[in-house]
Design a protein around this motif. Structure first.
Motif, PDB file in Angstrom:
ATOM      1  N   ASP A 391      18.899  54.615 -17.974  1.00  0.00           N
ATOM      2  CA  ASP A 391      19.560  54.042 -16.773  1.00  0.00           C
ATOM      3  C   ASP A 391      18.655  53.681 -15.627  1.00  0.00           C
ATOM      4  OD1 ASP A 391      22.444  53.075 -15.671  1.00  0.00           O
ATOM      5  OD2 ASP A 391      21.977  54.740 -14.070  1.00  0.00           O
ATOM      6  N   SER A 410      20.981  45.352 -20.672  1.00  0.00           N
ATOM      7  CA  SER A 410      21.900  46.304 -21.148  1.00  0.00           C
ATOM      8  C   SER A 410      21.509  47.227 -22.263  1.00  0.00           C
ATOM      9  CB  SER A 410      23.373  45.735 -21.420  1.00  0.00           C
ATOM     10  OG  SER A 410      23.955  45.180 -20.518  1.00  0.00           O
ATOM     11  N   GLY A 412      22.560  49.969 -25.490  1.00  0.00           N
ATOM     12  CA  GLY A 412      23.596  50.816 -26.446  1.00  0.00           C
ATOM     13  C   GLY A 412      22.919  51.922 -26.836  1.00  0.00           C
ATOM     14  N   ARG A 440      26.848  49.062 -29.770  1.00  0.00           N
ATOM     15  CA  ARG A 440      27.297  49.483 -28.403  1.00  0.00           C
ATOM     16  C   ARG A 440      26.362  48.591 -27.427  1.00  0.00           C
ATOM     17  NH1 ARG A 440      27.241  56.103 -29.409  1.00  0.00           N
ATOM     18  NH2 ARG A 440      29.397  56.047 -30.270  1.00  0.00           N
ATOM     19  N   ALA A 444      28.358  46.880 -24.193  1.00  0.00           N
ATOM     20  CA  ALA A 444      27.856  46.753 -22.960  1.00  0.00           C
ATOM     21  C   ALA A 444      27.865  45.448 -22.396  1.00  0.00           C
ATOM     22  CB  ALA A 444      26.429  47.417 -22.737  1.00  0.00           C
ATOM     23  N   ARG A 447      31.197  44.057 -21.449  1.00  0.00           N
ATOM     24  CA  ARG A 447      31.713  44.921 -20.474  1.00  0.00           C
ATOM     25  C   ARG A 447      31.121  44.321 -18.930  1.00  0.00           C
ATOM     26  NH1 ARG A 447      33.874  50.571 -21.942  1.00  0.00           N
ATOM     27  NH2 ARG A 447      34.749  50.084 -24.033  1.00  0.00           N
ATOM     28  N   THR A 451      24.245  47.303 -17.890  1.00  0.00           N
ATOM     29  CA  THR A 451      24.831  48.803 -17.889  1.00  0.00           C
ATOM     30  C   THR A 451      24.379  49.464 -19.230  1.00  0.00           C
ATOM     31  OG1 THR A 451      26.918  49.980 -17.998  1.00  0.00           O
ATOM     32  CG2 THR A 451      26.820  48.112 -19.333  1.00  0.00           C
ATOM     33  N   TYR A 453      25.695  52.052 -22.391  1.00  0.00           N
ATOM     34  CA  TYR A 453      26.833  52.419 -22.973  1.00  0.00           C
ATOM     35  C   TYR A 453      26.657  53.219 -23.861  1.00  0.00           C
ATOM     36  CZ  TYR A 453      31.552  51.961 -25.050  1.00  0.00           C
ATOM     37  OH  TYR A 453      32.634  52.250 -25.806  1.00  0.00           O
ATOM     38  N   SER A 456      32.526  57.100 -25.722  1.00  0.00           N
ATOM     39  CA  SER A 456      33.225  58.265 -25.202  1.00  0.00           C
ATOM     40  C   SER A 456      34.308  58.784 -26.324  1.00  0.00           C
ATOM     41  CB  SER A 456      33.670  58.305 -23.945  1.00  0.00           C
ATOM     42  OG  SER A 456      34.721  57.347 -23.718  1.00  0.00           O
ATOM     43  N   GLU A 459      36.872  56.067 -26.114  1.00  0.00           N
ATOM     44  CA  GLU A 459      36.214  54.460 -26.608  1.00  0.00           C
ATOM     45  C   GLU A 459      37.160  53.692 -27.366  1.00  0.00           C
ATOM     46  OE1 GLU A 459      32.239  52.809 -28.814  1.00  0.00           O
ATOM     47  OE2 GLU A 459      32.450  55.102 -28.714  1.00  0.00           O
ATOM     48  N   GLU A 461      36.574  50.225 -28.543  1.00  0.00           N
ATOM     49  CA  GLU A 461      35.936  49.017 -28.802  1.00  0.00           C
ATOM     50  C   GLU A 461      36.381  47.722 -29.133  1.00  0.00           C
ATOM     51  OE1 GLU A 461      32.784  50.113 -31.702  1.00  0.00           O
ATOM     52  OE2 GLU A 461      31.951  51.650 -30.566  1.00  0.00           O
ATOM     53  N   SER A 464      37.464  44.861 -26.629  1.00  0.00           N
ATOM     54  CA  SER A 464      36.297  43.866 -25.795  1.00  0.00           C
ATOM     55  C   SER A 464      36.511  42.559 -26.688  1.00  0.00           C
ATOM     56  CB  SER A 464      35.117  44.435 -25.652  1.00  0.00           C
ATOM     57  OG  SER A 464      35.252  45.529 -24.942  1.00  0.00           O
TER      58      SER A 464
END
Length: 589
Positions: A391, A410, A412, A440, A444, A447, A451, A453, A456, A459, A461, A464
Motif C-alpha cells: 500500500d 493496483s 493483487g 486478484r 483490484a 473495483r 488499490t 486487493y 477476504s 470475497e 469475485e 466484478s
C-alpha cells in the motif's frame, strides 16, 4: 590454530572430520551429523581425504552406521570419496539434486540416489529433525544447494561462503579472512546476478552458523557477511598481468627481447578478444536474468525461481507467510504510448520499478512479468506487514511527480499457504500462486484501480465485470459490440488486427478475447497460438465470430482450445451469455 587431525565437536550433533592439510589454498571440510541412531555425512571429500576420513569416523561411530551422504555439488574435491566408501562395503542414500546425480553416477555407484527435488527438498530423520535443502544453483555448479538445520540454526552451505586459506583455521576472523572470502567468490561464482538473489533469500532464514565446504567456519557477523556478498561483483575473467611479468624477465634469460615483444603483441590481441567475449557473455546473461527496461529480474528468471522457491518454502510454514504481490499500472499503456511515444512508456515502467525496489527489504525480490505487470516476492514475512508495504508503494506511485502524467497502480496479493490449500500438487504450486496473484490484480482493477486487493472471507469475485478485447477490422462491428458490452458493465478494449491484439495482451489484463476469424496481419488461429505460448495469456478464452464457419474451420479452432465459434450475424444475447459464463468461471477458478 594448530593443525587438527581428529574430529572436532561443533555442537548440536555436528563434527568436523576433515583433515587440516591444505591442498593449494583450499582447506576442505567434511562434516558428520550424529542424530541418535542415524548418521549423515556431508560432502565426503576427495579420494585423497579417504584415509583421514575413515579414521575420524571410526573414532566416533561404527563406519556402517552412515545411512545418508549429502552431496552439495559434484566437484571431485567434495565427492570423489564416494566410490571408495562403497569399496569399504557401505551402502547409503546419495542425497543430492538431479543435476548433480547425473554427474555422480559416472563414478559407477551402486548406492541409491535420494533426489531432493523429488522429495519436497527435505530429508526427515527418525528423531523428527528436518534437514531443509535450499537451492543455490550455479554457485558454483548447476545443481548446487545448501542444507539448513532449524534445530541448530546451522547452514551447511557447500561452496557458497567458502574462502581461500593461507593456513588452517577452524573459525573465520579478521580482515584477512574476509578478503579471502571475497576472493574465493570473485574467482568461482559466475555472476552477481546469480549470487545476490540467493544471498538475499538466505537472509530470511535464521542462521546461527555457516559450515562451508572450504575454509573456516562462520559463527560471527553473519548478517554483515550476507550483505557483503550480496553486493560483491564476481564472475569476471581474471587474468594475471603477464605483460608486467614479461617486462621483468631478464633479457639474457630464456626469452629474447624480440620474443617478449611478440608475446606482448599476442597478449594484447588475446586481451581484446577476452574483453569482447566478456561483453558478449555479460549481455547474454543480463538479457536472460534482467529486464532491460525496468532493471528488474526477468519473467524468464521468475518462472524457474518461483518453482524452486515455493518447493523449498512450503515445508517451512510458520507464523510468518511467504507473500506474492502482483502489481499492474492501471492506466492504458497503449494510449500513453500513442500520446507520448515508446520512450515515455519505458520511463514510466522504469520509474514504477524504481519505487518498488526502493521500498523492498533485502530478502525480497522484484520481477517484470509482462507488459505493465510486475511481481514482488516477500519470503518469511507477516502478511499485514507485506500488505502495508504494498500500500505504501501504491501511494508513492500515485503521488509521484516523475511521470509524464499521473498514474496509479493496483496490486493483487496472494500467499503461499493460500495457494497450497487450493493446489496440493507441488509441481503446479508456483504457477497457481502466480495465477492467484494475477487474478486478484484483475479484481483490484475492476473495483476502480489504485488499490491493493488480497481477498477476504466475504470475497465474491464473480460480482466484478471483466475486460473484453475485441479484435476486428470492421469498425461498425467493433462499435456495435463495444456499445452492447459496455452497457452490460464490461470494460472493452479493441484492436484492428492480430498484431495489435498481441501488443495489447502483452500490456493489459484481459479476461476474454472476441475476434473475427480473418483479421489482418495475424488471423484468429495464429493469435491463439501466440497466446498459448505465453503463461500470461495461455488461459484467456477466445471466442471467434465470423461469416466463415465450416467443418474445417471449426475443427482447427477446437484443436487450439477455442470452443466458442459463432457465425455472423450473431445473436448478442447468446454472446453475452457465453461471456458471462466464461468470466464468472474464471473468477471462481
Amino acid at each position: 590454530m594448530k593443525n587438527v587431525h581428529g574430529p572436532v565437536d561443533l555442537g548440536g550433533g555436528y563434527f568436523r572430520i576433515g583433515s587440516s592439510q591444505l591442498v593449494g589454498s583450499l582447506q576442505s571440510n567434511i562434516y558428520l551429523l550424529i542424530d541418535g541412531d542415524e548418521v549423515v555425512l556431508f560432502s565426503p571429500g576427495a579420494a585423497i581425504d579417504m584415509p583421514q576420513l575413515q579414521q575420524n569416523i571410526a573414532s566416533l561411530v561404527p563406519f556402517d552406521r552412515i545411512h545418508a551422504v549429502i552431496v552439495h555439488q559434484q566437484d571431485p574435491s567434495s565427492s570423489s570419496a564416494l566410490p571408495l566408501l562403497e569399496k569399504e562395503g557401505l551402502r547409503f542414500d546419495v542425497v543430492t539434486h538431479w543435476r548433480t546425480w547425473n554427474s555422480l553416477r559416472f563414478y559407477g555407484l551402486s548406492s541409491e540416489p535420494y533426489i531432493i527435488d523429488e522429495h519436497s527438498w527435505v530429508l526427515r530423520l527418525a528423531s523428527g529433525r528436518t534437514l531443509q535443502f535450499l537451492p543455490t544453483f550455479y554457485l558454483y555448479q548447476p545443481g548446487a544447494f545448501a542444507t539448513y538445520d532449524r534445530a541448530t540454526r546451522t547452514l551447511l552451505s557447500g561452496a557458497l561462503f567458502s574462502s581461500y586459506s593461507s593456513e588452517f583455521s577452524l573459525y573465520g576472523e579478521g580482515a584477512d579472512y574476509l578478503e579471502q572470502l571475497k576472493n574465493f567468490h570473485r574467482a568461482t561464482m559466475p555472476s552477481k546476478d546469480f549470487l545476490a538473489p540467493v544471498v538475499h533469500s538466505l537472509a530470511s532464514w535464521d542462521i546461527g552458523r555457516i559450515l562451508p565446504a572450504y575454509g573456516p567456519i562462520i559463527r560471527e557477523n553473519i548478517p554483515d557477511i550476507l550483505n557483503m556478498l550480496a553486493h560483491l561483483e564476481c564472475g569476471e575473467f581474471a587474468r594475471p598481468d603477464i605483460v608486467q611479468v614479461l617486462q621483468r624477465y631478464p633479457a639474457n634469460g630464456a626469452a629474447s627481447q624480440e620474443e617478449v615483444a611478440h608475446l606482448k603483441a599476442e597478449l594484447e590481441k588475446l586481451r581484446k578478444v577476452n574483453e569482447e567475449l566478456n561483453h558478449s557473455i555479460s549481455v547474454s546473461r543480463d538479457r536472460a536474468l534482467r529486464d532491460p527496461v525496468t532493471g528488474l529480474y526477468s519473467e524468464f528468471f521468475y518462472k524457474s525461481f518461483i518453482e524452486e522457491e515455493v518447493a523449498v518454502r512450503i515445508s517451512d510454514m510458520g507464523p510468518q507467510d511467504n507473500v506474492l504481490g502482483v502489481f499492474g499500472i492501471d492506466e492504458n499503456i497503449a494510449q500513453i504510448e500513442y500520446k507520448y511515444g515508446s520512450r515515455e512508456v519505458e520511463a514510466l515502467l522504469h520509474g514504477v520499478a524504481a519505487i518498488i525496489t526502493e521500498n523492498l527489504p533485502q530478502t525480497s525480490m522484484a520481477f517484470r512479468l509482462h507488459g505493465a505487470t510486475m511481481a514482488v516476492w516477500m519470503p518469511a514475512v507477516l502478511f499485514d506487514d507485506a500488505v502495508a508495504l504494498f500500500d505504501k508503494i501504491r501511494y508513492q506511485v500515485e503521488n509521484s511527480k516523475a511521470f509524464v502524467e499521473p498514474v496509479t497502480v493496483s496490486a493483487g496479493v496472494a500467499t503461499l499457504s493460500e495457494a497450497a490449500n487450493l493446489q496440493p500438487d507441488l509441481e503446479r504450486l508456483g504457477a497457481d500462486l502466480t495465477d492467484l496473484g494475477i487474478r486478484r490484480l484483475r479484481l483490484a482493477r475492476r473495483r476502480g484501480g489504485n488499490t491493493v486487493y488480497f481477498g477476504s472471507a466475504e470475497e465474491n469475485e464473480s460480482a466484478s465485470k471483466a475486460r473484453i478485447l475485441i479484435v476486428d477490422d470492421d469498425e461498425v462491428n467493433v462499435d456495435v459490440l463495444r456499445t452492447f458490452l459496455s452497457n452490460e458493465g464490461f470494460s472493452v478494449l479493441s484492436a484492428s488486427d492480430g498484431q495489435e491484439a498481441l501488443s495489447i495482451l502483452g500490456k493489459e489484463i484481459v479476461d476474454v478475447v472476441i475476434t473475427e476469424l480473418m483479421v489482418p496481419k495475424i488471423d484468429a488461429y495464429l493469435l491463439k497460438e501466440s497466446m498459448l505460448s505465453k503463461s500470461a495469456t495461455k488461459d484467456i478464452p477466445v471466442i471467434i465470430i465470423s461469416h466463415l464457419k465450416t467443418e474445417s474451420t471449426i475443427r482447427r479452432a477446437y484443436r487450439l482450445g477455442i470452443v466458442f465459434y459463432l457465425q455472423k450475424p450473431i445473436i448478442l444475447e447468446e454472446l453475452l451469455g457465453i461471456v458471462l459464463n466464461l468470466t464468472e468461471a474464471g473468477s471462481r477458478a
